[in-house]
Design a protein around this motif. Structure first.
Motif, mmCIF file in Angstrom:
data_model
loop_
_atom_site.group_PDB
_atom_site.id
_atom_site.type_symbol
_atom_site.label_atom_id
_atom_site.label_comp_id
_atom_site.label_asym_id
_atom_site.label_seq_id
_atom_site.Cartn_x
_atom_site.Cartn_y
_atom_site.Cartn_z
ATOM 1 N N THR A 73 -13.001 103.955 0.089
ATOM 2 C CA THR A 73 -12.057 103.026 0.104
ATOM 3 C C THR A 73 -11.716 102.679 -1.706
ATOM 4 O OG1 THR A 73 -12.781 101.938 1.813
ATOM 5 C CG2 THR A 73 -11.333 100.588 0.350
ATOM 6 N N PRO A 74 -12.631 102.722 -2.533
ATOM 7 C CA PRO A 74 -12.281 102.524 -3.955
ATOM 8 C C PRO A 74 -11.474 103.708 -4.343
ATOM 9 C CG PRO A 74 -14.695 102.231 -3.562
ATOM 10 C CD PRO A 74 -14.032 102.786 -2.285
ATOM 11 N N HIS A 75 -11.505 105.018 -3.823
ATOM 12 C CA HIS A 75 -10.613 106.083 -4.185
ATOM 13 C C HIS A 75 -9.060 106.026 -3.896
ATOM 14 C CE1 HIS A 75 -14.859 107.309 -4.194
ATOM 15 N NE2 HIS A 75 -14.671 108.315 -5.021
ATOM 16 N N ASP A 85 -2.168 114.846 6.372
ATOM 17 C CA ASP A 85 -3.022 113.689 6.666
ATOM 18 C C ASP A 85 -4.136 113.703 5.816
ATOM 19 O OD1 ASP A 85 -4.029 111.445 7.983
ATOM 20 O OD2 ASP A 85 -4.624 112.710 9.754
ATOM 21 N N LEU A 86 -4.108 113.256 4.494
ATOM 22 C CA LEU A 86 -5.306 113.440 3.403
ATOM 23 C C LEU A 86 -6.261 112.353 3.899
ATOM 24 C CD1 LEU A 86 -3.373 114.131 0.189
ATOM 25 C CD2 LEU A 86 -4.047 115.882 1.717
ATOM 26 N N GLU A 87 -5.907 111.058 4.350
ATOM 27 C CA GLU A 87 -6.486 110.178 4.578
ATOM 28 C C GLU A 87 -7.833 110.465 5.709
ATOM 29 O OE1 GLU A 87 -2.881 108.326 3.101
ATOM 30 O OE2 GLU A 87 -3.415 109.914 4.516
ATOM 31 N N SER A 88 -7.259 111.286 6.601
ATOM 32 C CA SER A 88 -8.297 111.555 7.692
ATOM 33 C C SER A 88 -9.695 112.263 6.881
ATOM 34 C CB SER A 88 -8.036 112.705 8.589
ATOM 35 O OG SER A 88 -6.744 112.872 8.664
ATOM 36 N N LEU A 126 -5.993 111.472 -4.863
ATOM 37 C CA LEU A 126 -4.552 111.745 -4.813
ATOM 38 C C LEU A 126 -3.779 111.074 -3.408
ATOM 39 C CD1 LEU A 126 -3.312 115.496 -5.268
ATOM 40 C CD2 LEU A 126 -2.369 114.247 -3.359
ATOM 41 N N ALA A 127 -4.455 111.076 -2.382
ATOM 42 C CA ALA A 127 -3.977 110.366 -1.336
ATOM 43 C C ALA A 127 -3.656 109.017 -1.651
ATOM 44 C CB ALA A 127 -5.082 110.381 -0.061
ATOM 45 N N GLY A 128 -4.215 108.232 -2.371
ATOM 46 C CA GLY A 128 -3.846 106.935 -2.640
ATOM 47 C C GLY A 128 -2.625 107.047 -3.631
ATOM 48 N N ALA A 129 -2.523 107.769 -4.476
ATOM 49 C CA ALA A 129 -1.635 107.967 -5.607
ATOM 50 C C ALA A 129 -0.176 108.598 -4.662
ATOM 51 C CB ALA A 129 -1.832 108.875 -6.563
#
Length: 273
Positions: free
Chosen positions: A153-155, A212-215, A238-241
């Motif tokens: 989650t922090p990432h 689908d990077l979050e998976s 990167l997924a968050g960005a």
């Protein structure tokens, strides 16, 4: 919204550099070609700065480290040869990223060495940053080392803070997630062989291909431990960005010619996002 001029996932095996390829330059030729392609696309995007997420920089347990020295300089050696690279740091951007993440309550260490400014203010440029940067335009950089751990989650939140800081800067900025994948493909490698390596890398390639990077945050922790990737943390930043609707992903190549997996992917802007 995707605030980045261009983004990519790029590996960092030393033999990817032509000068360090040794007696078998064909061994990583597929990935080397993909890195040249990513470099060409980054140059075409004309960024004024590059943000590099590396697993091998100066680390602080449980914290995101952001280099804020005047310069970064490092050397990678292999097969009796050496490659040295030096880059200026975009200090205003580095400080803005750190401030945005700190304001969101994330653990961040801002790093310098020697003196606060001037020629002695120089931190090591690790191989995780140096090798992909070798293929990229010569512009100032911000190097960030995400912490490792089972909570991703922090990432994702740090990636969101990174995107806000980049958008507020008004600059054209490129983003590089430096990632090698499973390190247990070969019994003669330093971590030995485990069948988890092929399984994890296949899942990673599928998730990236689909955008689908979050998976990746839901991978079985035992599979991660057995396969020993070092790319999950940077990819989830990167997924968050770059949120899912803003991702246009192209997986250029994947191979495991030695004990670790190598993957190259590009992320360009979706006009509709």
């Amino acid at each position: 919204m995707n605030p980045f001029a261009f983004a990519c996932i790029a590996p960092h095996g030393s033999e990817l550099l032509e000068a360090l390829a040794g007696p078998d330059p064909a061994r990583m030729a597929l990935t080397r070609g993909s890195l040249h392609t990513l470099g060409e696309r980054m140059r075409a995007a004309a960024p004024g700065a590059l943000v590099v997420l590396t697993p091998h920089g100066t680390r602080a347990e449980g914290q995101f480290t952001v280099a804020d020295s005047e310069r970064l300089r490092g050397t990678v050696e292999d097969h009796g040869a050496a490659v040295t690279l030096e880059r200026r740091v975009d200090r205003p951007l580095a400080r803005a990223i750190a401030a945005e993440a700190l304001a969101d309550g994330l653990p961040v260490a801002v790093l310098n060495f020697g003196t606060s400014e001037g020629p002695l203010s120089c931190l090591p440029l690790d191989w995780g940053a140096l090798i992909p940067l070798h293929f990229m335009p010569d512009v100032p950089v911000v190097v960030i080392n995400p912490p490792r751990g089972p909570d991703f989650t922090p990432h994702l939140r740090f990636g969101q803070a990174l995107a806000r800081a980049v958008a507020a800067s008004g600059q054209r900025v490129g983003l590089i997630a430096s990632c090698d994948w499973s390190h247990t493909h070969d019994k003669d490698g330093p971590y030995g062989y485990h069948p988890a390596a092929a399984h994890l890398d296949a899942q990673v390639a599928d998730c990236i291909r689909r955008g689908d990077l979050e998976s990746l945050a839901s991978l079985d922790p035992r599979l991660v431990e057995d396969a020993k990737p070092d790319g999950l943390w940077q990819t989830l930043v990167l997924a968050g960005a770059i949120p899912s609707p803003a991702r246009r992903v192209q997986l250029l190549s994947y191979e495991a010619p030695t004990y670790f997996g190598l993957l190259c992917a590009g992320f360009s802007t979706c006009p509709e996002a």
